[in-house]
Design a protein around this motif. Structure first.
Motif, PDB file in Angstrom:
ATOM      1  N   ALA A  68       7.496   4.251  56.636  1.00  0.00           N
ATOM      2  CA  ALA A  68       8.668   5.107  56.812  1.00  0.00           C
ATOM      3  C   ALA A  68       8.423   6.508  56.260  1.00  0.00           C
ATOM      4  CB  ALA A  68       9.883   4.481  56.125  1.00  0.00           C
ATOM      5  N   HIS A  72       9.351   9.606  58.452  1.00  0.00           N
ATOM      6  CA  HIS A  72      10.450  10.449  57.984  1.00  0.00           C
ATOM      7  C   HIS A  72      10.027  11.897  57.772  1.00  0.00           C
ATOM      8  CE1 HIS A  72      14.120  11.603  55.891  1.00  0.00           C
ATOM      9  NE2 HIS A  72      13.374  12.068  54.908  1.00  0.00           N
ATOM     10  N   ASP A 376      18.276  12.209  60.244  1.00  0.00           N
ATOM     11  CA  ASP A 376      17.156  11.534  59.588  1.00  0.00           C
ATOM     12  C   ASP A 376      17.565  10.160  59.069  1.00  0.00           C
ATOM     13  OD1 ASP A 376      15.339  13.543  60.065  1.00  0.00           O
ATOM     14  OD2 ASP A 376      15.824  14.622  58.220  1.00  0.00           O
ATOM     15  N   LYS A 379      17.203   7.952  61.980  1.00  0.00           N
ATOM     16  CA  LYS A 379      15.786   7.715  62.278  1.00  0.00           C
ATOM     17  C   LYS A 379      15.165   6.707  61.316  1.00  0.00           C
ATOM     18  CE  LYS A 379      14.606  12.180  64.372  1.00  0.00           C
ATOM     19  NZ  LYS A 379      13.811  13.410  64.217  1.00  0.00           N
ATOM     20  N   ALA A 380      15.618   6.727  60.062  1.00  0.00           N
ATOM     21  CA  ALA A 380      15.035   5.837  59.060  1.00  0.00           C
ATOM     22  C   ALA A 380      15.560   4.412  59.169  1.00  0.00           C
ATOM     23  CB  ALA A 380      15.330   6.385  57.658  1.00  0.00           C
ATOM     24  N   GLN A 395      10.790  19.492  59.763  1.00  0.00           N
ATOM     25  CA  GLN A 395      10.442  18.896  58.479  1.00  0.00           C
ATOM     26  C   GLN A 395       9.439  19.807  57.768  1.00  0.00           C
ATOM     27  OE1 GLN A 395      11.787  16.317  57.206  1.00  0.00           O
ATOM     28  NE2 GLN A 395      12.804  15.337  58.944  1.00  0.00           N
ATOM     29  N   ILE A 438      10.760  10.622  50.810  1.00  0.00           N
ATOM     30  CA  ILE A 438      11.750   9.718  51.381  1.00  0.00           C
ATOM     31  C   ILE A 438      12.787   9.440  50.302  1.00  0.00           C
ATOM     32  CG2 ILE A 438      10.428   7.650  50.745  1.00  0.00           C
ATOM     33  CD1 ILE A 438      11.441   6.339  53.304  1.00  0.00           C
ATOM     34  N   GLN A 442      16.932   5.645  51.803  1.00  0.00           N
ATOM     35  CA  GLN A 442      16.101   5.524  53.003  1.00  0.00           C
ATOM     36  C   GLN A 442      14.951   4.543  52.795  1.00  0.00           C
ATOM     37  OE1 GLN A 442      15.277   9.675  53.295  1.00  0.00           O
ATOM     38  NE2 GLN A 442      16.827  10.042  54.866  1.00  0.00           N
TER      39      GLN A 442
END
Length: 592
Positions: A68, A72, A376, A379-380, A395, A438, A442
């Protein structure tokens, strides 16, 4: 057969039946297995709970966090931009497999496909290539890469942990690399040569129509002074002029299923189907608004630059998502994700319920409106795959490089024997959180807890099979049946049985069932158990013949607009090829 062995066999048979029928989620079945073993006295409480403290379980959880971190921070996004510049389909496929294979050797292959799927969709739409020629290869290449290292799949880690408990010294991170690279290379060559004849060739417009613009279902309310008031749906000619199709008219508690002749009134809600861009255009020209239950204003679609800006994103419900079977009303997306679901698309089906009342299925695509800063979080989430977005969040490059460095350091430390893989993976996950690559929440969301519970729940079954003598009985039976033909024949049988079980049930569950049998069989034949364990790992980590045999297959099944038979045509010959290669090569690299 002793009573304990009979009871263990009964639990085993029940578990196999539940795994194959999929009447219950795999993690629930695993907990039922654990409880049954405990109640029947087949394992002690400490043994029943040992799966939660297993090296495999902890390492898999940590590897989810490491994967991740790369996703991320956008560490893989430059590769996606590279895809967009490749115009030749054959070259695109070569580069795609050459990238996804090695990455999947270190990153959880399901997470890798989740990252690359939207990139491939965007590139194929831009370059007018057929995505159906590329998405099954994407899934297969990720599986092939996963068998090249110990950490490539959760199955490898699981079998390694069970083998250690049985007295095997265990495997190093790169012990499988020579064998895995040869098998992967042959698999890539097979795909390059035969995909033209064995895979469907859907034109790129089919997929862009499905996923980029989509045929969405949403609700539009007739507002005051709308020019449609007093006209029937037929007179409004929404389909003819705007390519927007009215499925139903909602007037208070009344539902009009055939509304073409019905005169429209202020406050009526039209359940409509169409491309999102055309729905927006219709809304502007006819004074229709998104149903007030969404509480949206036009200003929400524009927003200023920055984290507060609203972005539209198409999000797919991932395989095994906990939200499957639940409605949007039950989930309350606005509360959990700070996002509003504007519309829903389901392949091959016309929905006639209000979208908030539709139970979600795997592969459903939701058009969501979300602040860029909160995208985000979506997405995580392992339950969702962001296929594309308008207004991609940027990012910081520094964090991407940092995440890559932490992943490389974690693998290198374990490979050099400085720390066990479980320790290096945990430290890598901590480093990602400490450096803010992260977030803490998350990191928890990145872990697929279904897999963790599955591993923890089924590991005691292997212990019970060993303790009760069931593994020995099955091994003796197998040796009597094919042992006379030598260890090579037994190896072939173990690989084939594992591969067949993997196509019908969870790959991890199949590995747990076969590993103690494979180990005990080797001991009974007085040969090394190592080649048999490697056969279980490879067979359980490569399931090509069905869209449900492996999670990556399920992910591309809907996205590529495939049929079930497409996987069979491409996958069955590949499974047989891998079987032959494994039987020939495993004894060379791991002698009996």
């Amino acid at each position: 057969m002793e009573l304990q062995a009979l009871l263990t066999l009964a639990v085993l048979a029940g578990a196999v039946a539940l795994f194959m029928t999929e009447k219950l989620p795999v993690d629930v079945v695993a907990m039922l297995v654990l409880a049954s073993l405990l109640v029947l006295g087949l394992v002690s409480p400490a043994e029943a709970l040992s799966g939660f403290s297993s090296e495999a379980t902890i390492t898999v959880a940590a590897m989810f966090v490491l994967s991740a971190g790369l996703a991320h921070t956008g560490a893989l996004l430059p590769i996606g931009r590279m895809f967009g510049r490749i115009k030749r389909p054959w070259l695109f496929l070569v580069v795609l497999m050459a990238v996804i294979g090695p990455i999947s050797a270190f990153v959880n292959n399901t997470a890798a496909v989740a990252v690359f799927l939207p990139m491939v969709l965007a590139a194929t739409a831009a370059n007018r290539m057929s995505p159906s020629q590329l998405l099954i290869p994407l899934s297969y290449a990720a599986q092939m890469g996963g068998v090249c290292t110990l950490i490539g799949t959760s199955t490898n880690l699981l079998v390694n942990s069970m083998a250690k408990d049985l007295g095997h010294p265990g495997f190093g991170i790169f012990d499988f690399a020579p064998l895995g690279l040869i098998v992967m290379g042959v698999g890539f060559l097979y795909i390059l040569v035969f995909r033209r004849w064995l895979l469907p060739h859907h034109p790129p417009s089919a997929l862009s129509e499905t996923y980029e613009l989509g045929k969405y279902i949403t609700e539009l309310r007739v507002m005051e002074k709308s020019p449609l008031i007093g006209k029937s749906v037929a007179q409004a000619q929404l389909a003819e002029k705007h390519s927007v199709y009215v499925l139903e008219l909602l007037r208070g508690e009344e539902k009009h299923w055939s509304p073409r002749a019905e005169l429209l009134r202020e406050g009526d809600v039209l359940l409509v189907r169409g491309d999102w861009t055309k729905l927006e255009a219709l809304k502007e020209t006819t004074r229709l608004e998104l149903d007030s239950e969404f509480k949206l204003k036009d200003s929400q679609f524009t927003g200023e630059d920055g984290d507060a800006a609203q972005v539209l994103a198409e999000v797919m419900v991932a395989p095994g998502a906990r939200m499957v079977g639940q409605t949007l009303a039950q989930l309350d997306f606005q509360w959990h994700y700070n996002a509003t679901v504007l519309a829903l698309h389901r392949r091959g089906e016309v929905l006639r319920d209000k979208i908030k009342d539709v139970p979600l299925n795997v592969g459903d695509v939701l058009l969501m409106l979300s602040p860029r800063s909160d995208l985000d979080v979506i997405k995580a989430n392992a339950n969702l795959v962001v296929l594309n977005e308008r207004g991609e969040a940027k990012q910081p490059r520094r964090k991407a490089l940092l995440a890559v460095g932490i992943m490389v350091a974690s693998v290198a430390v374990a490979a050099m024997g400085i720390l066990p893989i479980v320790a290096s993976a945990i430290l890598g996950g901590i480093a990602l959180v400490a450096t803010r690559c992260i977030g803490n929440d998350q990191a928890y969301q990145a872990i697929d807890w279904r897999v963790i519970v599955l591993l923890a729940g089924v590991l005691p079954l292997g212990i019970a099979m060993q303790k009760s003598g069931l593994a020995q009985l099955v091994a003796d039976f197998g040796v009597d049946m094919v042992g006379g033909f030598g260890p090579l024949a037994v190896l072939a049988a173990i690989y084939l049985i594992t591969a067949l079980l993997t196509e019908m049930m969870s790959n991890n569950a199949a590995a747990v069932l076969i590993t103690p049998i494979a180990f005990t069989t080797a001991v009974s034949m007085d040969v090394s158990p190592t080649p048999f364990l490697v056969a279980v790992m490879f067979a359980a980590s490569t399931a090509f013949a069905t869209p449900v045999g492996y999670q990556t297959n399920t992910m591309v099944y809907n996205a590529g607009n495939y049929r079930f038979v497409d996987f069979m045509k491409m996958g069955i010959p590949l499974n047989l090829l891998f079987w032959g290669l494994a039987v020939y090569l495993i004894p060379i690299f791991f002698p009996f």
